[in-house]
Design an enzyme around this catalytic site. Sequence first.
Site, PDB file in Angstrom:
ATOM      1  NE  ARG A   1      -6.281   1.338  -0.024  1.00 50.67           N
ATOM      2  CZ  ARG A   1      -6.352   2.492   0.594  1.00 50.67           C
ATOM      3  NH1 ARG A   1      -5.274   3.034   1.103  1.00 50.67           N
ATOM      4  NH2 ARG A   1      -7.504   3.101   0.718  1.00 50.67           N
TER       5      ARG A   1
ATOM      6  CG  HIS B   1     -14.752   0.819   6.926  1.00 52.48           C
ATOM      7  ND1 HIS B   1     -13.833  -0.173   6.624  1.00 52.48           N
ATOM      8  CD2 HIS B   1     -14.008   1.882   7.325  1.00 52.48           C
ATOM      9  CE1 HIS B   1     -12.613   0.276   6.823  1.00 52.48           C
ATOM     10  NE2 HIS B   1     -12.698   1.527   7.253  1.00 52.48           N
ATOM     11  CG  LEU B   2     -19.013   2.713  11.701  1.00 53.73           C
ATOM     12  CD1 LEU B   2     -19.953   2.633  12.898  1.00 53.73           C
ATOM     13  CD2 LEU B   2     -19.521   3.714  10.676  1.00 53.73           C
TER      14      LEU B   2
ATOM     15  CD  GLU C   1     -12.193  -3.991  13.497  1.00 54.75           C
ATOM     16  OE1 GLU C   1     -11.169  -4.126  14.189  1.00 54.75           O
ATOM     17  OE2 GLU C   1     -12.151  -3.902  12.254  1.00 54.75           O
TER      18      GLU C   1
ATOM     19  CG  ASN D   1      -9.420   9.213  11.344  1.00 64.31           C
ATOM     20  OD1 ASN D   1     -10.166   9.890  12.049  1.00 64.31           O
ATOM     21  ND2 ASN D   1      -8.324   9.703  10.796  1.00 64.31           N
TER      22      ASN D   1
ATOM     23  CG  HIS E   1     -13.837   2.595   3.445  1.00 61.30           C
ATOM     24  ND1 HIS E   1     -14.660   3.486   4.101  1.00 61.30           N
ATOM     25  CD2 HIS E   1     -12.580   2.953   3.773  1.00 61.30           C
ATOM     26  CE1 HIS E   1     -13.942   4.342   4.790  1.00 61.30           C
ATOM     27  NE2 HIS E   1     -12.654   4.049   4.604  1.00 61.30           N
TER      28      HIS E   1
ATOM     29  N   GLY F   1     -11.971   0.737  13.229  1.00 59.22           N
ATOM     30  CA  GLY F   1     -11.677   1.196  14.597  1.00 59.22           C
ATOM     31  C   GLY F   1     -12.880   1.298  15.518  1.00 59.22           C
TER      32      GLY F   1
ATOM     33  NE  ARG G   1     -11.823  11.675   5.324  1.00 59.87           N
ATOM     34  CZ  ARG G   1     -11.649  10.429   4.892  1.00 59.87           C
ATOM     35  NH1 ARG G   1     -12.407   9.942   3.943  1.00 59.87           N
ATOM     36  NH2 ARG G   1     -10.711   9.668   5.410  1.00 59.87           N
TER      37      ARG G   1
ATOM     38  CD  GLU H   1      -9.306  -1.763   4.267  1.00 62.24           C
ATOM     39  OE1 GLU H   1      -9.667  -0.938   3.429  1.00 62.24           O
ATOM     40  OE2 GLU H   1      -8.896  -1.444   5.395  1.00 62.24           O
TER      41      GLU H   1
ATOM     42  CG  ASN I   1      -1.871   1.120   1.286  1.00 69.70           C
ATOM     43  OD1 ASN I   1      -1.860   1.994   0.414  1.00 69.70           O
ATOM     44  ND2 ASN I   1      -2.713   1.130   2.304  1.00 69.70           N
TER      45      ASN I   1
ATOM     46  CG  ASP J   1      -8.424   8.465  18.785  1.00 74.31           C
ATOM     47  OD1 ASP J   1      -9.313   7.853  19.425  1.00 74.31           O
ATOM     48  OD2 ASP J   1      -7.423   7.903  18.322  1.00 74.31           O
TER      49      ASP J   1
HETATM   50  P1  AMP Z   1      -9.264   3.073  11.759  1.00 73.75           P
HETATM   51  O1  AMP Z   1      -9.293   4.216  10.814  1.00 73.75           O
HETATM   52  O2  AMP Z   1     -10.093   1.915  11.347  1.00 73.75           O
HETATM   53  O3  AMP Z   1      -7.868   2.679  12.174  1.00 73.75           O
HETATM   54  O4  AMP Z   1      -9.968   3.594  13.114  1.00 73.75           O
HETATM   55  C1  AMP Z   1      -9.359   4.566  13.914  1.00 73.75           C
HETATM   56  C2  AMP Z   1     -10.374   5.168  14.864  1.00 73.75           C
HETATM   57  O5  AMP Z   1     -11.030   4.142  15.634  1.00 73.75           O
HETATM   58  C3  AMP Z   1      -9.704   6.052  15.915  1.00 73.75           C
HETATM   59  O6  AMP Z   1      -9.553   7.347  15.442  1.00 73.75           O
HETATM   60  C4  AMP Z   1     -10.686   5.985  17.050  1.00 73.75           C
HETATM   61  O7  AMP Z   1     -11.626   7.031  16.875  1.00 73.75           O
HETATM   62  C5  AMP Z   1     -11.384   4.668  16.900  1.00 73.75           C
HETATM   63  N1  AMP Z   1     -10.992   3.711  17.953  1.00 73.75           N
HETATM   64  C6  AMP Z   1      -9.935   2.878  17.974  1.00 73.75           C
HETATM   65  N2  AMP Z   1      -9.897   2.177  19.126  1.00 73.75           N
HETATM   66  C7  AMP Z   1     -10.955   2.585  19.865  1.00 73.75           C
HETATM   67  C8  AMP Z   1     -11.471   2.259  21.165  1.00 73.75           C
HETATM   68  N3  AMP Z   1     -10.871   1.359  21.942  1.00 73.75           N
HETATM   69  N4  AMP Z   1     -12.592   2.895  21.569  1.00 73.75           N
HETATM   70  C9  AMP Z   1     -13.196   3.810  20.804  1.00 73.75           C
HETATM   71  N5  AMP Z   1     -12.755   4.175  19.579  1.00 73.75           N
HETATM   72  C10 AMP Z   1     -11.663   3.571  19.114  1.00 73.75           C
END
Ligand code: AMP
Length: 394
Positions: free
Chosen positions: A87, A202-203, A329, A205, A174, A326, A235, A380, A7, A277
């Site tokens: 990717r 898919h939730l 999950e 960042n 995604h 993130g 965003r 992915e 990637n 975050d």
């Molecule tokens: P990703 O883009 O899939 O890596 O997701 C990142 C985002 O997931 C971070 O910015 C957090 O907002 C959220 N995240 C990760 N771990 C946790 C957690 N333990 N509790 C709540 N939100 C989380």
Amino acid sequence: MNILVLNAGSSSLKYQLINMENESILAKGSAEKIGNKDSFITHKYGNEKIMDESFFENHEVVVDNVLNFLTTHVISSIDEIKAIGHRIVHGGELFKHAAIIDDSVIKGIEDCSDLAPLHNPAHLKGIYACKKLNIPMVAVFDTAFHQTMPEECFIYPIPYEFYEKYKIRKYGFHGTSHKYVSQRASEILEKNLDDLNIITCHLGNGASLCAIKNGKSYNTSMGFTPLAGVMMGTRSGDIDPAIISYLMEKENLTSKQIDDILNKKSGLLGISGISNDCRDIENEAWNNGNKRAQLALDKFGLRVKETLGSYAAILNGVDAIVFTAGLGEMSPETREFICKDLEHFGIKLDYNLNKSIRGKEAIISSSDSKTTVLVVPTNEELMIARETMELVSQ
Ligand code: AMP
């Protein structure tokens, strides 16, 4: 046999070497700040972690370093890499599936660069850096999964000539993640994917939802760019488009500045004023009673819930809802916010079970829920490796 997944970003390169016999990760790593004096790369294999802080002038030097590392520590020769899967963010309307990379595919990726100027040229750097290795290469596109959307879902209600002239339409992103988690859901439910209607959430960042009808993408929340759809870390997602010209006039902003505000200063960060975050925002809201932090969380949940509801309306029955990435999950509170009070839709969460699930596959709906709600960690890289393997084995 092993597949190397790459990637490549404009100044970064992430990789995974995956053994396709058991789909295990043999090694992975990432290079950052490529082209800068403080560039570095980290490699991980087994319990070992190696960091190399050499000057990585360009992507080619990084690829040389990765192969040198792999053949010294992980595999005995480069012949053990069957293919490289790249990717690629944007395949436009040209690429409806993954493709074996040849000169015409490279030209196609170049042609789509206009649609993803930050991403496609960077991916091409990764492809060029690997060309001399003479290992088969495959391009796997984030947009390809959504190419099954019907025209009424992908067309925008603006003059049709802009679609014809500039290809302005919904593409969705995604796709590799939505595809992977929907396939996993069908395996977990022991049902044929073609017989299922699924809403994948898919939730992370970046965040997007996908309405999957009979196993195929029918609609998705991201659009012409990944700025559209639900609210995200930084965003805005969808807003009244008139706000853009209004703000530009009031604040005397250029198009680049408004673009920056909507992409980098909005979303959870924009409303909370704290962070993009979710962990920081949850902490501020729940431990310090910060009202704007709570408002940011509520707005995020509401935007996802609104989109979920609209997809339930167009799917004519939802067999499964899948949470991934993130927040999907790792945040049971977010999942609860989204799924509560949806009993009349046939969606009933097992609230106690939901609370205990973080970062692992699980069914979190109650046994009498008509729709099964699942958590499926996305993967992915594995999806890219599988598609690469499939194409080079034909
Ligand atoms: P990703 O883009 O899939 O890596 O997701 C990142 C985002 O997931 C971070 O910015 C957090 O907002 C959220 N995240 C990760 N771990 C946790 C957690 N333990 N509790 C709540 N939100 C989380």
